[in-house]
Design a protein around this motif. Structure first.
Motif, mmCIF file in Angstrom:
data_model
loop_
_atom_site.group_PDB
_atom_site.id
_atom_site.type_symbol
_atom_site.label_atom_id
_atom_site.label_comp_id
_atom_site.label_asym_id
_atom_site.label_seq_id
_atom_site.Cartn_x
_atom_site.Cartn_y
_atom_site.Cartn_z
ATOM 1 N N VAL A 130 -69.699 50.891 20.973
ATOM 2 C CA VAL A 130 -70.117 52.245 21.197
ATOM 3 C C VAL A 130 -70.996 52.124 22.651
ATOM 4 O O VAL A 130 -71.691 51.488 22.953
ATOM 5 C CB VAL A 130 -71.066 52.904 20.069
ATOM 6 N N LEU A 131 -70.446 53.198 23.577
ATOM 7 C CA LEU A 131 -70.823 53.405 24.940
ATOM 8 C C LEU A 131 -71.158 54.727 25.172
ATOM 9 O O LEU A 131 -70.435 55.698 24.919
ATOM 10 C CB LEU A 131 -69.826 52.835 25.862
ATOM 11 N N ARG A 152 -64.328 59.062 38.169
ATOM 12 C CA ARG A 152 -64.959 57.982 38.182
ATOM 13 C C ARG A 152 -66.218 57.666 37.349
ATOM 14 O O ARG A 152 -66.998 58.527 37.255
ATOM 15 C CB ARG A 152 -65.525 57.715 39.810
ATOM 16 N N SER A 153 -66.326 56.509 36.916
ATOM 17 C CA SER A 153 -67.442 56.182 35.969
ATOM 18 C C SER A 153 -68.832 56.312 36.724
ATOM 19 O O SER A 153 -68.715 55.379 37.690
ATOM 20 C CB SER A 153 -67.461 55.263 35.127
ATOM 21 N N LYS A 154 -70.160 56.955 36.519
ATOM 22 C CA LYS A 154 -71.098 56.863 37.396
ATOM 23 C C LYS A 154 -71.985 55.775 36.493
ATOM 24 O O LYS A 154 -72.769 55.170 37.069
ATOM 25 C CB LYS A 154 -71.553 58.299 37.358
ATOM 26 N N GLN A 155 -71.990 55.955 35.235
ATOM 27 C CA GLN A 155 -72.944 55.098 34.372
ATOM 28 C C GLN A 155 -72.024 54.860 33.043
ATOM 29 O O GLN A 155 -71.458 55.638 32.455
ATOM 30 C CB GLN A 155 -73.960 56.179 33.874
ATOM 31 N N VAL A 156 -72.327 53.516 32.712
ATOM 32 C CA VAL A 156 -71.770 52.997 31.446
ATOM 33 C C VAL A 156 -72.979 52.133 30.837
ATOM 34 O O VAL A 156 -73.346 51.217 31.367
ATOM 35 C CB VAL A 156 -70.503 52.067 31.483
ATOM 36 N N ARG A 157 -73.454 52.621 29.545
ATOM 37 C CA ARG A 157 -74.463 51.978 28.780
ATOM 38 C C ARG A 157 -74.037 51.730 27.396
ATOM 39 O O ARG A 157 -73.512 52.534 26.582
ATOM 40 C CB ARG A 157 -75.652 52.847 28.903
ATOM 41 N N GLU A 158 -74.166 50.397 26.913
ATOM 42 C CA GLU A 158 -73.961 49.999 25.402
ATOM 43 C C GLU A 158 -75.033 50.840 24.494
ATOM 44 O O GLU A 158 -76.257 50.666 24.835
ATOM 45 C CB GLU A 158 -73.692 48.752 25.463
ATOM 46 N N GLU A 167 -81.495 53.294 16.868
ATOM 47 C CA GLU A 167 -80.706 53.284 17.798
ATOM 48 C C GLU A 167 -81.320 53.063 19.153
ATOM 49 O O GLU A 167 -82.158 53.310 19.411
ATOM 50 C CB GLU A 167 -79.817 54.558 17.897
ATOM 51 N N GLU A 168 -80.464 52.318 19.960
ATOM 52 C CA GLU A 168 -81.175 51.961 21.129
ATOM 53 C C GLU A 168 -79.959 51.986 22.188
ATOM 54 O O GLU A 168 -79.054 51.333 21.997
ATOM 55 C CB GLU A 168 -81.815 50.549 21.348
ATOM 56 N N VAL A 169 -80.302 52.821 23.419
ATOM 57 C CA VAL A 169 -79.196 52.772 24.423
ATOM 58 C C VAL A 169 -79.661 51.833 25.481
ATOM 59 O O VAL A 169 -80.699 51.812 26.183
ATOM 60 C CB VAL A 169 -79.255 54.136 25.088
ATOM 61 N N LEU A 170 -78.774 50.719 25.846
ATOM 62 C CA LEU A 170 -79.369 49.555 26.547
ATOM 63 C C LEU A 170 -79.214 50.021 28.178
ATOM 64 O O LEU A 170 -78.460 50.893 28.444
ATOM 65 C CB LEU A 170 -78.421 48.276 26.423
#
Length: 243
Positions: A130-131, A152-158, A167-170
């Motif tokens: 999950v991202l 264009r992806s600016k940010q991708v966080r797992e 829940e934690e967004v890395l």
């Protein structure tokens, strides 16, 4: 199996994207050759008959990462370019159009033909990933019968333990590394009694560890190839439902 994104991979990906976008700009302004589907009669005919042709494009090996580059297209019989644009910009309903891969969506900002959009993406392929992603998206009119989209992806966080109390967004670049960046480029043209849509998607992910090729490569490829096929089919279904 965790992996952090090295700067060398990020730089190599950006170099590849810069070269690609130069080619796309020339393709968009050329008198002919706008559509990849037109490069082979068999490919275009397959799309007109309801198939979704997809092809992997050779991408360079890079230090510390993996680039995937895929292209595909489809034909929407009886559709209009206005109907396709309506679906493309209807971000609040992407969780309906593109479920279950898109779990959440939110427009962060909108100025003319520029959108910044948040997605929560879910991909299950042996493992579930999950991202939370943010994309800068530009719509470019190329005439009355065609347009181009650059995302264009600016940010991708797992996201670890999504939906749970813990829940934690890395931070960016941390986690399993199945997706670090994703750009997509859409070409849309109305002709032949309908609308042709096609997309190139380029992703950056971790390098594949020795002895783990089957697990890691299938998951990395699913973010590009499977997502591309699913998105084309789901967009086709959403537009044709407007008839």
């Amino acid at each position: 199996m965790r992996a952090e994104e090295p700067q060398s991979a990020k730089d190599a990906y950006q170099s590849y994207i810069t070269t690609l976008e130069t080619r796309l700009a020339a393709q968009n302004s050329a008198a002919s050759g706008f559509l990849w589907l037109d490069q082979q009669t068999e490919r275009r005919d397959a799309a007109r008959n309801g198939s979704v042709p997809v092809q992997q494009i050779d991408a360079p090996q890079i230090p510390g990462g993996t680039i995937e580059h895929w292209i595909g297209g489809a034909f929407l019989p009886g559709a209009t370019i206005a109907q396709v644009l309506k679906i493309d910009q209807d971000y609040t309903r992407y969780t309906t159009y593109y479920a279950p891969e898109i779990q959440q969506t939110r427009i962060i900002s909108h100025d003319g033909n520029h959108f910044q959009v948040f997605y929560r993406l879910k991909k299950h392929k042996i493992v579930t990933v999950v991202l939370d992603t943010v994309h800068n998206i530009d719509f470019m009119s190329l005439g009355t019968d065609r347009y181009f989209i650059r995302s264009r992806s600016k940010q991708v966080r797992e996201v670890r333990n999504p939906g749970e109390a813990d829940e934690e967004v890395l931070p960016e670049g941390e986690g399993l590394g199945f997706l670090w960046a994703m750009n997509s480029y859409w070409r849309v043209q109305q002709r032949d009694g309908g609308v042709y849509i096609e997309c190139e998607v380029i992703t950056l992910a971790r390098a594949i560890p020795f002895g783990m090729g089957a697990l890691v490569r299938s998951t990395i490829q699913s973010f590009a190839s499977e997502s591309l096929v699913n998105t084309l089919k789901e967009k086709q279904r959403a537009v044709l439902a407007l008839h």
